[in-house]
Design an enzyme around this catalytic site. Structure first.
Site, PDB file in Angstrom:
ATOM      1  N   ALA A 127       0.861  -1.191   0.000  1.00  0.00           N
ATOM      2  CA  ALA A 127       0.000   0.000   0.000  1.00  0.00           C
ATOM      3  C   ALA A 127       0.898   1.241   0.000  1.00  0.00           C
ATOM      4  O   ALA A 127       0.756   2.145   0.827  1.00  0.00           O
ATOM      5  CB  ALA A 127      -0.964  -0.010   1.193  1.00  0.00           C
ATOM      6  N   ALA A 133       3.751   8.147  -0.775  1.00  0.00           N
ATOM      7  CA  ALA A 133       4.947   8.969  -0.990  1.00  0.00           C
ATOM      8  C   ALA A 133       5.984   8.792   0.127  1.00  0.00           C
ATOM      9  O   ALA A 133       7.193   8.965  -0.106  1.00  0.00           O
ATOM     10  CB  ALA A 133       4.553  10.433  -1.118  1.00  0.00           C
ATOM     11  N   HIS A 189       6.769   5.912   1.622  1.00  0.00           N
ATOM     12  CA  HIS A 189       7.575   4.744   1.236  1.00  0.00           C
ATOM     13  C   HIS A 189       8.532   5.106   0.100  1.00  0.00           C
ATOM     14  O   HIS A 189       9.678   4.663   0.072  1.00  0.00           O
ATOM     15  CB  HIS A 189       6.671   3.606   0.740  1.00  0.00           C
ATOM     16  CG  HIS A 189       5.776   3.016   1.783  1.00  0.00           C
ATOM     17  ND1 HIS A 189       4.410   3.111   1.717  1.00  0.00           N
ATOM     18  CD2 HIS A 189       6.055   2.303   2.895  1.00  0.00           C
ATOM     19  CE1 HIS A 189       3.868   2.489   2.757  1.00  0.00           C
ATOM     20  NE2 HIS A 189       4.844   1.989   3.489  1.00  0.00           N
ATOM     21  N   ASP A 227       6.832   5.729  12.629  1.00  0.00           N
ATOM     22  CA  ASP A 227       6.626   4.669  13.614  1.00  0.00           C
ATOM     23  C   ASP A 227       7.773   4.724  14.618  1.00  0.00           C
ATOM     24  O   ASP A 227       8.704   3.914  14.590  1.00  0.00           O
ATOM     25  CB  ASP A 227       6.536   3.321  12.907  1.00  0.00           C
ATOM     26  CG  ASP A 227       5.335   3.274  11.976  1.00  0.00           C
ATOM     27  OD1 ASP A 227       4.212   3.491  12.450  1.00  0.00           O
ATOM     28  OD2 ASP A 227       5.533   3.061  10.766  1.00  0.00           O
ATOM     29  N   SER A 267       0.387   7.584   5.744  1.00  0.00           N
ATOM     30  CA  SER A 267       0.245   6.242   6.301  1.00  0.00           C
ATOM     31  C   SER A 267      -0.647   5.441   5.370  1.00  0.00           C
ATOM     32  O   SER A 267      -1.595   5.993   4.788  1.00  0.00           O
ATOM     33  CB  SER A 267      -0.413   6.316   7.690  1.00  0.00           C
ATOM     34  OG  SER A 267      -0.924   5.051   8.059  1.00  0.00           O
ATOM     35  N   ARG A 303      -2.769   3.495   6.292  1.00  0.00           N
ATOM     36  CA  ARG A 303      -4.111   3.426   6.901  1.00  0.00           C
ATOM     37  C   ARG A 303      -4.927   4.696   6.652  1.00  0.00           C
ATOM     38  O   ARG A 303      -6.122   4.713   6.929  1.00  0.00           O
ATOM     39  CB  ARG A 303      -3.996   3.133   8.398  1.00  0.00           C
ATOM     40  CG  ARG A 303      -3.535   1.697   8.670  1.00  0.00           C
ATOM     41  CD  ARG A 303      -3.581   1.336  10.153  1.00  0.00           C
ATOM     42  NE  ARG A 303      -3.390  -0.087  10.368  1.00  0.00           N
ATOM     43  CZ  ARG A 303      -2.227  -0.672  10.646  1.00  0.00           C
ATOM     44  NH1 ARG A 303      -1.129   0.042  10.729  1.00  0.00           N
ATOM     45  NH2 ARG A 303      -2.155  -1.989  10.826  1.00  0.00           N
TER      46      ARG A 303
HETATM   47  O1  PAF Z   1       6.475  -0.514   9.121  1.00  0.00           O
HETATM   48  C1  PAF Z   1       6.075  -1.528   8.497  1.00  0.00           C
HETATM   49  O2  PAF Z   1       5.564  -1.420   7.396  1.00  0.00           O
HETATM   50  C2  PAF Z   1       6.224  -2.902   9.115  1.00  0.00           C
HETATM   51  O3  PAF Z   1       6.074  -2.856  10.491  1.00  0.00           O
HETATM   52  C3  PAF Z   1       7.553  -3.587   8.736  1.00  0.00           C
HETATM   53  C4  PAF Z   1       8.753  -2.824   9.268  1.00  0.00           C
HETATM   54  C5  PAF Z   1       7.649  -3.708   7.225  1.00  0.00           C
HETATM   55  C6  PAF Z   1       7.592  -4.999   9.346  1.00  0.00           C
HETATM   56  O4  PAF Z   1       6.518  -5.770   8.912  1.00  0.00           O
END
Ligand code: PAF
Length: 287
Positions: free
Chosen positions: A32, A35, A37, A150, A185, A187
């Site tokens: 999912a 930007a 990521h 996070d 996010s 979500r």
């Molecule tokens: O941040 C995330 O997307 C997840 O917690 C991770 C680090 C890929 C582990 O599943």
């Protein structure tokens, strides 16, 4: 971009890159992609020749009451975005590839993992650390990039790398925000239009705390009150936690100082959102 789904294919692709002298960067994700990521891919590309992106919705980090079944899965679009951004290898394992048999061993963190997110999602960080440890062992990256959004996750992954001597350099990337301030996010796509507007209150709350701190307020209780006042006006929003914590230990502080973090988690409708800010840094300008 080379898409691989098995451990054998992954190891062969990485061995080929290494044979050509490549430095390997790693961006673990649950897909999912947004930007935020893509900014992690950029950072890995800036220092590595080969960038491995993993897409794996890790069941071990979801509690039975969490959103595992409904977590957004957008693989085709993710692969297009990652390829366009310059990822070299996409590792997209199934649950059976990652957890082929009954699991006997896990990476279980100490009590720092029981507060904040851990208090709301018991066992979550053992799930995260176990899968990240497995992915580190599979990819064996020189550099791994995670997002600062996070905060507790990156704190615990940093501790795992240090305590268990993983030979990887971590790069923690700044939070990427929507133009109205909402931290990106996966979500966020759960939010309907009304709740999407309410969700901006999180960044406004952090901006208010950040400014108050820069103006000289260091009493953590007073900072919390300032932050809460930006949140409590919204009936659709309920605060899970809002506190000032020391970096690394994530323990609450009574008096805030530079480098402490404000951590915030709230539910907007049924969607849980996280955000944080490092005190002393300017908060990005909000509209
Ligand atoms: O941040 C995330 O997307 C997840 O917690 C991770 C680090 C890929 C582990 O599943």
């Amino acid at each position: 971009m080379h898409v691989v789904r098995s451990v054998l294919e992954l190891r062969a692709a990485i061995a080929a890159a290494r044979a050509g002298g490549a430095r390997v960067g790693f961006v673990p994700t649950m897909g999912a992609l947004h930007a935020g990521h893509l900014s992690l891919i950029d950072r890995a590309r800036a220092v590595c020749d080969c960038v491995v992106l993993s897409i794996f919705v890790n069941p071990m980090q979801f509690a039975p009451t969490d959103d595992l079944a409904t977590y957004p899965r957008t693989e085709a679009q993710d692969l297009e975005l990652a390829a366009a951004r310059g990822a070299t290898i996409a590792f997209v394992p199934s649950v059976a590839v990652m957890f082929p048999g009954p699991r006997v061993v896990a990476v279980v963190p100490e009590s720092i993992a029981d507060r904040w997110e851990g208090a709301v999602r018991p066992g979550h960080f053992a799930g995260v650390l176990t899968v990240v440890a497995k992915l580190f062992n599979l990819v064996q990256p020189d550099v791994a990039v995670f997002g600062q959004k996070d905060l507790q996750q990156v704190t615990l992954i940093s501790a795992m790398v240090r305590d268990l001597d993983f030979p990887v350099q971590l790069d923690i990337a700044p939070i990427v925000r929507e133009p109205d301030g909402l931290a990106m996010s996966s979500r966020n796509r759960y939010l309907n239009a009304g709740n999407r507007a309410v969700a901006c209150a999180l960044s406004r709350s952090l901006a208010a705390i950040s400014q108050a701190y820069l103006d000289g307020v260091t009493d953590a209780a007073a900072l919390r009150v300032i932050g809460e006042s930006a949140l409590t006006a919204h009936v659709a929003l309920s605060i899970d936690y809002l506190d000032v914590v020391r970096a690394a230990s994530l323990e609450s502080v009574a008096v805030a100082s530079h480098g402490d973090y404000v951590m915030l988690a709230a539910r907007v409708g049924t969607t849980r959102l996280l955000d944080n800010h490092r005190l002393g840094d300017p908060f990005p300008a909000l509209p």
